[in-house]
Every structure is written in C-alpha cells, then in structure tokens.
Motif scaffolding. Structure first.
Motif, PDB file in Angstrom:
ATOM      1  N   THR A   1       0.850  -1.196   0.000  1.00 40.28           N
ATOM      2  CA  THR A   1       0.000   0.000   0.000  1.00 40.28           C
ATOM      3  C   THR A   1       0.882   1.241   0.000  1.00 40.28           C
ATOM      4  N   ASP A   2       0.267   2.404  -0.235  1.00 45.07           N
ATOM      5  CA  ASP A   2       1.032   3.657  -0.289  1.00 45.07           C
ATOM      6  C   ASP A   2       1.386   4.186   1.090  1.00 45.07           C
ATOM      7  N   SER A   3       0.604   3.818   2.095  1.00 46.54           N
ATOM      8  CA  SER A   3       0.850   4.333   3.442  1.00 46.54           C
ATOM      9  C   SER A   3       0.390   3.321   4.475  1.00 46.54           C
TER      10      SER A   3
ATOM     11  N   GLU B   1      -3.417   3.352   4.837  1.00 50.81           N
ATOM     12  CA  GLU B   1      -4.078   2.523   3.824  1.00 50.81           C
ATOM     13  C   GLU B   1      -3.939   1.045   4.166  1.00 50.81           C
TER      14      GLU B   1
END
Length: 516
Positions: free
Chosen positions: A64-66, A69
């Motif tokens: 995931t991007d973060s 998330e």
C-alpha cells in the motif's frame, strides 16, 4: 520453511496461509519484510503466535502507499477471509438488523447478515434501541415471527401478540397495512404515522366503530412511548471512550466505557487471546463497526497511523489522551478497577475450583447438566456452559428426553450426556475442561458410564442439593469442601443456572401442550 526474503521494505498487508491455501492470519506492517521476518527470528513467542507459525505454509502480501491505507486494507481482508488467528468481534449483538421478509405474510426478526430478500433496517444507535423498536413493532402490529406458517395457532397468537395469518384471522390486505405501518416506524417516521393513526381513530369513532378505534388508540399509545424513548436515545452522543484492559496469562480482558459529558453511560466487555499488537487489532476491528469517539482515553500512546485511521473513520480529528491526573485520570482508574473486579473475580473462582478438585489445569470451559420434570411428565434436560467463570449463553443446549417415561433421573442424565458428547465427538467439536451434573453418586455414575462408552476422558463431578455435597469418581464419600467455600459456591452458581434453564424449557413444553 517460509522465506520472507521476497517481501519489500514497504507498508502493506501480509497474509499467512495454511496447507489448504486458506488465509489464517492477516496483519499490516510499516515494513513488510521486517515484520514478516520477525515471526521466524524470535525464540520466545506467545502460544497464539507459535500456533500461527506452526500452521502457516505460505505467505502472501499486498503493498500500500501508506500505513493508514494498510490499516484500511487489513480490516477489509479480515472481514473477507475471517482468518482463524485474528480477533473476531462479529458476534456482538449490536450488529444485528431488523429484517422484514418478502413473503405473502412478511415475517419480522433480527438478522446478523443482510442477505436474502425483503427489507433490512439498521444500524441503530445501540442494541438497546434496536431491541426496543423490534419488540414494540412486533407486538403493536401483530407481525409473525415464525420461520414457517404453522397449521394451527401458536402461543403468541393466544397471548394477543400475533394477528394469526396462519389460521386466516387476517386477510393479506389487512396484514399488508400492518406491515406498511411497521415499515414507517422502522424508517423513523413514527411521528407521521401517529398523526395519521389519530385521524383514522377519530373517523372510526365518528362512525361508531369503537372497537377498532380502541385498537388504534392502543397502537398510538405504544408508538408514542416508543417515540419518547427513541428521542432520548438519539440525543445521546458519547463524546469519550475510556479503554482499560489487563493481561492474565495468555488472555486479554478488556473493557470499553462509554462516557457522555463526564457521566458513564454504559460499558462493553471483551475477552480474547493475547497476541502481538492485540490492542491495535482490537481498535481497528471495533471502530470499523462503531463510530469512533471524539476522544479516546487509555493508558498508552497509539501509533500515529492508527490515530489517522480513526480520524478517517470519524470524518474528523479523534483526540487520543493518556491522562496523568484530573477527571480523565479518575475515569481511567475507575475503568481499570472495574476490569479487575469483573474479570479477576471470575478468574479466582476458576482457580479455586481447580485447587479444590486437584485438576491439572484450570477448568476454563465447564458444562453443567440438569434434568427437570413434572411428576414424571414433560421430562427435559439442560446444559449450560461457563467460560472463564461466566455463563456463555451461546453454548447453552436443551434436550427433550426421548427414552422411556416416568421418573428416572439416572437414565435421563445418562441420555443427555451421551447425546451431547457423541455429537461433539462426531463433529470434532470443543470438549469442556470439566463436566458437572446435578445430583448425587447415582447421577455421577450414570453420566460417567456414557463417557466411558464413548471413550472420552473428561473430569466429572456431581453436586447433591440438600447438603451441597460434591462427589467425584472413586470416592464413596463427598469431598471435604465446605458449602460456603469459594469453589463450592461457584459449583452451586452453575448448578442453579442449569436448573433455571431446565425449568424454563419444562414450562415452555407445558404451555405448548395446554394451548395445542
């Protein structure tokens, strides 16, 4: 051996799978490679993690991007796969909706899953509000609750709680009107419906249809009472949640206090196995199903990504407070004190019974049997289950005695013990740590014989009511335990609960016989 080497140094979710390729655990991580590798590098882990690592045969991951998330994805994956080693809170009663089925004569009932035809109403502010609405709507409009239309009137009809569509006491058109009114209430249009019913009542009175007008008057009164209660519920907005827990051995005992403007309004209790990051896992699952508070008060700081996750669910900032003094500290101390009193008191009962019976391990799961009859007729059996010293009503079972007739408590106890554990053995179900039967040496012997025939070895005792004497196999005389001893009082508590449950079933059968 699972190799975590292919995983990247990125945030995301990892999924452990077993030999049949089923997902058995979902976790999130800021660094997938480091987190996954940690499972196989440590020499000492808690039992839950050890069991997970032993059962795991494969490891999958999603980047995931973060980290926020990753938290969102983790919750979605847990809901989808229902992994064996993740905490499960799905049984909480607050998640049930009210369901009106799609039939000629629609049925009303509580449903945990919104599947199938018909209309679902929910969620509600609280389980209490939902149960109140369900009860008032069901009784006021006389809607059926039976799974299938019976061929003759049931007890609810004779009590005036059902309109009797099964025996033609109401036409489909009239029943449909009642369903429409019920829908109006379930959609929150109670006030509009009351106004409409008042006009109709006045028209009926003018036409001298007084009996029907009085029926509407009673409906209006019930709905006005419901409206008042609903208004009170909807004005409540818990602006603080206070969370406290204790870890006893490998078990977490957690309480969540709901506080509204400094006043304790309610609490929820949870018990689950201790695992790594159990608090974070709990908060993600719980607040994915319940609106986060404006402020969360607890004894430790939370990771920033988790706080951001709660804010995203809430739609605005959620304050996380670790108070050192003042009113909030007092609230947290109060919550902690309640946790200790509530859970450790139950734990002490279990330990006292273990010591009194010289058991190898604490009897965390206990199943208790009793028989009830009326002069030899309507003979029934009951089984209640206690977990961690507390009743677990999901595990309760009742039995209608099949064999013979008359008064034979020995045979009846033997029958229900056989039926219970032959089925558990056949289905590979959970077995208790201790079995308790109501009665003396005769009942104990009858139950133990059935266990021997099934080749099941479980500690078993009996308690004779007159002197509250506790018997075990291999002893002619009762154990030297005083009736006011903590262990004896615990056994009496469980026996009394089994007796209550058996009498309740016996009375139900007698009422059915009278009305049939």
């Amino acid at each position: 051996m699972i190799d975590p080497e292919p995983l990247p140094h990125l945030p995301g979710c990892y999924l452990f799978k077993d030999a049949s390729d089923e997902v058995i655990y979902v976790g999130k991580a800021k660094d997938l490679k480091k987190r996954a590798a940690s499972y196989f590098q440590r020499r000492e882990t808690d039992p839950k993690t050890s069991a997970l690592v032993s059962a795991a045969r494969d490891l999958d991951f999603i980047v995931t991007d973060s980290e926020v998330e990753a938290l969102l994805l983790e919750n979605a994956l847990i809901k989808k796969h229902q992994p064996k080693y993740n905490i499960r809170l799905k049984d909480s009663s607050r998640y049930a909706s009210i369901h009106l089925t799609e039939e000629a004569f629609p049925r009303i009932h509580l449903s945990r899953r919104q599947t199938g035809g018909g209309r679902f109403f929910g969620p509600f502010v609280s389980a209490r509000e939902r149960d109140l609405v369900f009860s008032v709507v069901r009784k006021t409009f006389g809607l059926r609750t039976c799974r299938r239309l019976p061929k003759r009137a049931c007890l609810r009809y004779h009590m005036g709680a059902c309109s009797g569509p099964c025996i033609g006491k109401i036409s489909p058109a009239d029943y449909g009107e009642r369903v429409a009114r019920a829908e109006a209430v379930l959609k929150g249009r109670t006030g509009e419906l009351i106004d409409s019913l008042k006009e109709e009542m006045m028209d009926l009175a003018a036409e001298r249809e007084f009996e029907r007008a009085m029926e509407l008057r009673d409906e209006i009164r019930a709905l006005e009472g419901l409206q008042d209660r609903q208004n009170v519920e909807r004005k409540k907005r818990f602006d603080e949640d206070v969370l406290s827990y204790i870890v006893e051995g490998e078990t977490v005992y957690l309480m969540l206090f709901k506080v509204y403007r400094g006043t304790l309004e309610g609490k929820e209790e949870f018990v689950f196995p201790r695992g790594e990051s159990f608090l974070e896992e709990f908060l993600v699952q719980y607040y994915s199903e319940n609106e986060p508070p404006e402020e969360l008060i607890l004894d430790e700081k939370l990771d920033g990504s988790l706080v951001d996750f709660l804010a995203r669910l809430k739609g605005k900032r959620v304050r996380v407070t670790v108070p050192k003094q003042g009113e909030k500290r007092k609230l947290l101390d109060l919550a902690g004190k309640n946790v200790e009193i509530r859970f450790l008191g139950d734990r002490k009962k279990v330990v006292a019974l273990q010591e009194a019976l010289s058991l190898a391990r604490p009897p965390n799961v206990i199943e208790v049997f009793d028989v009830s009859h009326l002069s030899g007729s309507f003979t029934v059996g009951s089984m209640v289950q206690f977990r961690g010293g507390r009743p677990d009503k999901k595990g309760y079972r009742r039995f209608k005695i099949r064999a013979g007739g008359g008064i034979d408590d020995f045979a009846s106890i033997g029958e229900i013990v056989k039926r219970r554990y032959s089925r558990q053995k056949e289905e590979e179900g959970e077995m208790p740590d201790l079995i308790v039967v109501d009665g003396g040496k005769g009942q104990l012997w009858a139950a133990s014989q059935e266990l021997q025939r099934l080749r099941i070895s479980i500690p078993i005792i009996s308690i004779a009511k007159r002197e509250e004497e506790i018997y075990v196999l291999g002893r002619l005389r009762p154990l030297p335990i005083r009736r006011d001893d903590k262990a004896s009082l615990f056994v009496q508590e469980m026996r009394d609960e089994a007796h209550r449950f058996a009498i309740k079933y016996n009375r139900l059968l007698r009422r059915k016989a009278i009305t049939s």
